[in-house]
Design an enzyme around this catalytic site. Sequence first.
Site, short mmCIF file in Angstrom:
data_model
loop_
_atom_site.label_atom_id
_atom_site.label_comp_id
_atom_site.label_asym_id
_atom_site.label_seq_id
_atom_site.Cartn_x
_atom_site.Cartn_y
_atom_site.Cartn_z
N HIS A 178 0.91 -1.16 0.04
CA HIS A 178 -0.09 -0.01 -0.09
C HIS A 178 0.96 1.31 -0.09
O HIS A 178 1.38 1.92 0.82
CB HIS A 178 -0.88 0.07 1.16
CG HIS A 178 -2.01 1.10 1.39
ND1 HIS A 178 -1.96 2.05 0.29
CD2 HIS A 178 -3.01 1.19 2.07
CE1 HIS A 178 -3.31 2.85 0.46
NE2 HIS A 178 -3.98 2.24 1.47
N TYR A 183 -0.45 7.58 2.95
CA TYR A 183 0.11 6.57 3.86
C TYR A 183 1.69 6.82 3.74
O TYR A 183 2.29 7.59 3.15
CB TYR A 183 -0.54 5.28 3.85
CG TYR A 183 -2.09 5.31 4.32
CD1 TYR A 183 -2.52 6.24 5.61
CD2 TYR A 183 -3.07 5.15 3.41
CE1 TYR A 183 -3.84 6.32 5.66
CE2 TYR A 183 -4.20 5.41 3.51
CZ TYR A 183 -4.69 5.82 4.80
OH TYR A 183 -5.97 6.00 5.07
N GLY A 323 -14.44 -0.79 -5.83
CA GLY A 323 -14.66 -0.82 -4.54
C GLY A 323 -16.22 -0.73 -3.75
O GLY A 323 -16.58 -1.93 -3.50
C1 PHB Z 1 -10.35 4.95 4.93
O1 PHB Z 1 -10.46 4.16 5.71
O2 PHB Z 1 -10.87 5.96 4.79
C2 PHB Z 1 -9.37 4.50 3.94
C3 PHB Z 1 -8.39 3.77 4.35
C4 PHB Z 1 -7.25 3.28 3.57
C5 PHB Z 1 -7.13 3.82 2.17
C6 PHB Z 1 -8.03 4.86 1.75
C7 PHB Z 1 -9.19 5.15 2.64
O3 PHB Z 1 -6.39 3.72 1.57
#
Ligand code: PHB
Length: 366
Positions: A178, A183, A323
């Site tokens: 990721h 992040y 998603g």
């Molecule tokens: C979220 O929980 O909003 C979230 C988590 C991981 C991601 C993107 C959004 O990569």
Amino acid sequence: MSTQNVLTPYNNNNNLSLKNRVVMAPMTRSRAANGGNVATDELQGLYYEQRASAGLIITEGSQVSAEAIGYINTPGIYTDAQVEGWGKVTKRVHDQGGKIFIQLWHVGRMSHPDFHNGALPVSASAINPEAKSFTYNGFKDTVTPKEMSIEDIKRTVKDFQKAGENAIKAGFDGVEIHSSNGYLFQQFFNGCSNTRTDEYGGSIENRARFFFEVLDAMKEVIPQQKIGARFNPSCHGMFGMEVDEETIPTFEYIVKKLNDYNLAYVHLSEPFTDVSEVPFAVTEIAKHFRPLYNGTLIINAAFDQEKANKVIEEGDADLVAFGKPFISNPGLVARFAQNLELVEWDADTFYTAGEKGYTDYPAISK
Ligand code: PHB
């Protein structure tokens, strides 16, 4: 009627052989068993099994270490109990003929001291994302993180490597790093969050170094064909991220360099926010990056059946990740095949506990 592109099988002659091109995108659902962040047979096992008709499932982000966490009830892949829990999930998906990769996650500064016994979250530089962290005590303001020392970086490389080994032990078909959505890795990539003056900051090559160190460590323990990576190049105004003049060139450098590897795939996101007025942002990610990468490309974000078929037909991506449609349509592939209406998702239950809004959406037959 001609066959829809998303429903055709995919084989990249590189160990990735999928029954269709519909990928379940990684999505945080915050339902892992509390007090250990363990995926369970009852909840995650059933949830992913219900969606096993996808060509490929990519799990929700899963922490590579205790330090990597930033959201409540998200699963990890660093303890024996977590590996055992995920093992039950992968078995259920495989029993249905599905394939499943785990997304390996470190949130970096998108966390809060509440998750770390009061210690600061870590990041490339000591810059507060000025965002919110979803803690066990509700939303809290993020803090100024600790700038990672070289030792912190080396330890984190090892954490990813170990998580990769654990993923294979748990029966996953592969891992997705990721490196997206603001992040930890993107905190190194982007100038807004990385002001380092050592070999991990400054030039594009330096800002990408940590990611490639992780990738190189990962391929020592997992065949490259089982490793994917995800990027969101035009991530702007979300999780403290900003696009500047060097951002897109940074992702161009990374994606081009990935041609030197033999990865399962590169997974890109179209912008999550409106970047039409943002200087230096790219609005058509698949079109922009497809010519730069020779391997399998997954594209994600706000695709529907028609747009997905089109992006494949135009040659801008090989696979499309869905998603939210997968949250409320476990039988998404069958619905596409039969051109059925999709069930609407309930955003109020995206991150709540238990089966409601998770495993109780109707199967195709209902
Ligand atoms: C979220 O929980 O909003 C979230 C988590 C991981 C991601 C993107 C959004 O990569």
